[in-house]
Each structure stands twice: as C-alpha cells, then as structure tokens.
Design a protein around this motif. Structure first.
Motif, mmCIF file in Angstrom:
data_model
loop_
_atom_site.group_PDB
_atom_site.id
_atom_site.type_symbol
_atom_site.label_atom_id
_atom_site.label_comp_id
_atom_site.label_asym_id
_atom_site.label_seq_id
_atom_site.Cartn_x
_atom_site.Cartn_y
_atom_site.Cartn_z
ATOM 1 N N ALA A 1 0.823 -1.210 0.000
ATOM 2 C CA ALA A 1 0.000 0.000 0.000
ATOM 3 C C ALA A 1 0.860 1.264 0.000
ATOM 4 N N GLY A 2 2.186 1.078 0.106
ATOM 5 C CA GLY A 2 3.092 2.217 0.044
ATOM 6 C C GLY A 2 3.398 2.878 1.371
ATOM 7 N N PHE A 3 3.088 2.198 2.500
ATOM 8 C CA PHE A 3 3.273 2.803 3.816
ATOM 9 C C PHE A 3 4.377 2.147 4.642
ATOM 10 N N CYS A 4 5.080 1.181 4.071
ATOM 11 C CA CYS A 4 6.072 0.431 4.836
ATOM 12 C C CYS A 4 7.215 0.040 3.910
ATOM 13 N N ASN A 5 8.452 0.228 4.372
ATOM 14 C CA ASN A 5 9.590 -0.190 3.550
ATOM 15 C C ASN A 5 10.599 -1.020 4.330
ATOM 16 N N ARG A 6 10.239 -1.398 5.563
ATOM 17 C CA ARG A 6 11.131 -2.257 6.324
ATOM 18 C C ARG A 6 10.332 -3.203 7.225
ATOM 19 N N ILE A 7 10.687 -4.472 7.164
ATOM 20 C CA ILE A 7 10.064 -5.493 8.001
ATOM 21 C C ILE A 7 11.185 -6.348 8.581
ATOM 22 N N ASP A 8 11.229 -6.471 9.891
ATOM 23 C CA ASP A 8 12.250 -7.282 10.550
ATOM 24 C C ASP A 8 11.592 -8.441 11.275
ATOM 25 N N VAL A 9 12.187 -9.606 11.157
ATOM 26 C CA VAL A 9 11.679 -10.806 11.830
ATOM 27 C C VAL A 9 12.797 -11.398 12.673
ATOM 28 N N VAL B 1 -8.896 -6.057 16.219
ATOM 29 C CA VAL B 1 -8.099 -6.739 15.201
ATOM 30 C C VAL B 1 -7.475 -8.014 15.750
ATOM 31 N N MET B 2 -7.035 -7.975 17.005
ATOM 32 C CA MET B 2 -6.308 -9.098 17.584
ATOM 33 C C MET B 2 -7.215 -10.207 18.118
ATOM 34 N N THR B 3 -8.490 -9.904 18.374
ATOM 35 C CA THR B 3 -9.342 -10.884 19.053
ATOM 36 C C THR B 3 -10.626 -11.243 18.327
ATOM 37 N N VAL B 4 -10.913 -10.590 17.211
ATOM 38 C CA VAL B 4 -12.167 -10.852 16.496
ATOM 39 C C VAL B 4 -11.852 -11.363 15.093
ATOM 40 N N LEU B 5 -12.429 -12.520 14.743
ATOM 41 C CA LEU B 5 -12.243 -13.048 13.395
ATOM 42 C C LEU B 5 -12.899 -12.133 12.366
ATOM 43 N N HIS B 6 -12.283 -12.053 11.194
ATOM 44 C CA HIS B 6 -12.805 -11.241 10.084
ATOM 45 C C HIS B 6 -12.919 -9.769 10.470
ATOM 46 N N ALA B 7 -11.945 -9.300 11.244
ATOM 47 C CA ALA B 7 -11.878 -7.880 11.568
ATOM 48 C C ALA B 7 -10.555 -7.348 11.049
ATOM 49 N N GLY B 8 -10.609 -6.308 10.233
ATOM 50 C CA GLY B 8 -9.373 -5.742 9.710
ATOM 51 C C GLY B 8 -9.654 -4.755 8.597
ATOM 52 N N GLY B 9 -8.615 -4.040 8.199
ATOM 53 C CA GLY B 9 -8.773 -3.013 7.175
ATOM 54 C C GLY B 9 -8.896 -3.563 5.776
ATOM 55 N N LYS B 10 -8.727 -4.870 5.602
ATOM 56 C CA LYS B 10 -8.739 -5.437 4.256
ATOM 57 C C LYS B 10 -10.145 -5.530 3.665
ATOM 58 N N PHE B 11 -11.163 -5.304 4.499
ATOM 59 C CA PHE B 11 -12.531 -5.317 3.993
ATOM 60 C C PHE B 11 -12.968 -3.929 3.560
ATOM 61 N N ASP B 12 -12.158 -2.924 3.918
ATOM 62 C CA ASP B 12 -12.458 -1.546 3.553
ATOM 63 C C ASP B 12 -11.728 -1.222 2.253
ATOM 64 N N LYS B 13 -12.454 -0.907 1.207
ATOM 65 C CA LYS B 13 -11.859 -0.681 -0.110
ATOM 66 C C LYS B 13 -10.845 0.456 -0.095
ATOM 67 N N GLY B 14 -10.995 1.387 0.846
ATOM 68 C CA GLY B 14 -10.095 2.525 0.878
ATOM 69 C C GLY B 14 -8.792 2.274 1.595
ATOM 70 N N SER B 15 -8.672 1.143 2.305
ATOM 71 C CA SER B 15 -7.487 0.879 3.111
ATOM 72 C C SER B 15 -6.434 0.102 2.341
ATOM 73 N N TYR B 16 -6.831 -0.968 1.658
ATOM 74 C CA TYR B 16 -5.893 -1.806 0.914
ATOM 75 C C TYR B 16 -6.474 -2.153 -0.456
ATOM 76 N N LYS B 17 -5.701 -1.884 -1.493
ATOM 77 C CA LYS B 17 -6.116 -2.285 -2.830
ATOM 78 C C LYS B 17 -5.675 -3.710 -3.125
ATOM 79 N N VAL B 18 -4.554 -4.119 -2.521
ATOM 80 C CA VAL B 18 -4.030 -5.468 -2.680
ATOM 81 C C VAL B 18 -3.706 -6.003 -1.297
ATOM 82 N N SER B 19 -4.060 -7.249 -1.027
ATOM 83 C CA SER B 19 -3.736 -7.820 0.277
ATOM 84 C C SER B 19 -3.618 -9.326 0.177
#
Length: 219
Positions: free
Chosen positions: A63-71, A104-122
């Motif tokens: 989505a263009g908001f992150c350029n680093r991920i550490d594991v 987000v952490m405790t409810v199934l099917h809760a997240g920004g991916k259902f909102d068309k304005g939050s993520y175009k690809v997921s």
C-alpha cells in the motif's frame, strides 16, 4: 467398556438434538479446529503463523506505507515481527466500543482489508490471520507506534490480559507495529522454529517485495 456402557454411548450418538449444537464464541473455534485455519498443527502450521503476521506487514508495504520489516527468532522460540507501517489503529471501534487494536487481535474477520479505501491489494487470511496467531499463542504482545505514542496490549490464548495502554513516547516519524508471540505448546507438536524454513520463505518475499529482512537474536 461394558455392554451397558456401549449401549448408553450408542443411544447418546443417536439422540441428535439442539443440545448437541455447540456455539463457539470469540476465538474458541480456532483453538478447537486449528488445522481449518492454518493447515496443520505440525511444522508447516507452526511456521505458517509467522507468514500470517508478516503478510500484514507486506500489505502495508504494497500500500506504500512500509519499507522495512524485521523478523526475529527469540531464544525461547518466540517470534518478533516489526514493521514501519502506519501502525494498527488504537482508537475506539464505533460498534464494539473497544480499541481497534483489540478488535483486530481478538475478532475473526476484523481488519482493514474489507475496507476498499485501506488496501487495494492484500494477502493472508483477510482479517483472520493475526487473530488466529493470537488464538494459538500462549503469549502475544502487540506494540503500536503511532501519533508520537507507543501503545501496548498483551494476550494469552487469544484473550487480552491487559488493557491497551500507552507505554512511552516516540518521534512522529517513528511509526509501525511490532507483534511478539510464542506458539501454544498444547496445540503444536513442536514449538521449535527452523531458521532455514523461515529464511527461505522470507527470501521469496524479499525478492518480490523489497525491504523484508530476517535476523536472529544472538545466542
């Protein structure tokens, strides 16, 4: 088992009524049938937990908001995934009247991916992934750096063990989400992570999405 006990068991199996219908609330369904959500409860499923958390960070990158991920793999085989995305929202959810982070952490099917304005690809399980990881972890800690504050909430077996609280300040340019979790040994046949399996998976992601790194805590 005696003949009488066998007879009673057979009769109970025949009596299929409303009392036999179970309603699992919250994340109970995930703990009851984990393989339905992550494939299995062995090596593959164990490592899939990491993928589900990382996929959320990848979505932020796409989505263009992150350029680093550490594991990181901890000495206790806990996993830490840290990104510099927008950070999971922490304000109150309008319908559930609790922090969006807890939702987000405790409810199934809760997240920004259902909102068309939050993520175009997921990717991932579309609002199921991180809550499943939470349900199948004996400990999980979520930290959010957002709006100059650091927020935190802890969980065990999918249930909050603390409120969402501010634990510090951060610079406005410091933002993102950190998830630390340890898989539940009563669910998985092993809780030992294989560095090679994770590195191969993340190497593939790094090839497709610049900015993904894998590091290991020094032993």
């Amino acid at each position: 088992m005696s003949e009488e006990e066998k007879y009673i068991e057979e009769q109970e199996e025949k009596n299929y009524s409303a009392s036999n219908i179970q309603v699992l609330e919250g994340l109970e369904a995930v703990r009851k049938r984990p393989a339905m959500y992550i494939g299995d409860t062995h090596i593959k499923g164990l490592h899939h937990l990491v993928s589900e958390v990382v996929d959320n960070s990848i979505d932020e990158a796409l989505a263009g908001f992150c350029n680093r991920i550490d594991v990181f793999i901890g000495e206790d085989n806990s996993i830490t995934v840290r990104d510099n995305g927008r950070g999971i929202p922490v304000d109150e959810h309008e319908k559930l009247h609790k922090s969006a982070l807890e939702v987000v952490m405790t409810v199934l099917h809760a997240g920004g991916k259902f909102d068309k304005g939050s993520y175009k690809v997921s990717g991932g399980l579309h609002g199921v992934g991180v809550s499943c990881v939470n349900a199948l972890s004996d400990y999980l800690r979520a930290e959010v750096r957002r709006g100059g504050k650091v927020y935190m909430q802890e969980y065990s077996l999918g249930k909050p063990t603390s409120e969402v609280k501010v634990i510090g300040d951060c610079k406005d340019e410091d933002h993102g989400t950190t998830i630390i979790f340890h898989p539940d040994g009563s669910i998985f046949s092993t809780t030992v992570y294989d560095f090679n399996i994770l590195s191969n998976r993340l190497r593939d992601l790094a090839y497709l999405n610049a900015g993904v790194t894998l590091s290991r805590h020094p032993r």
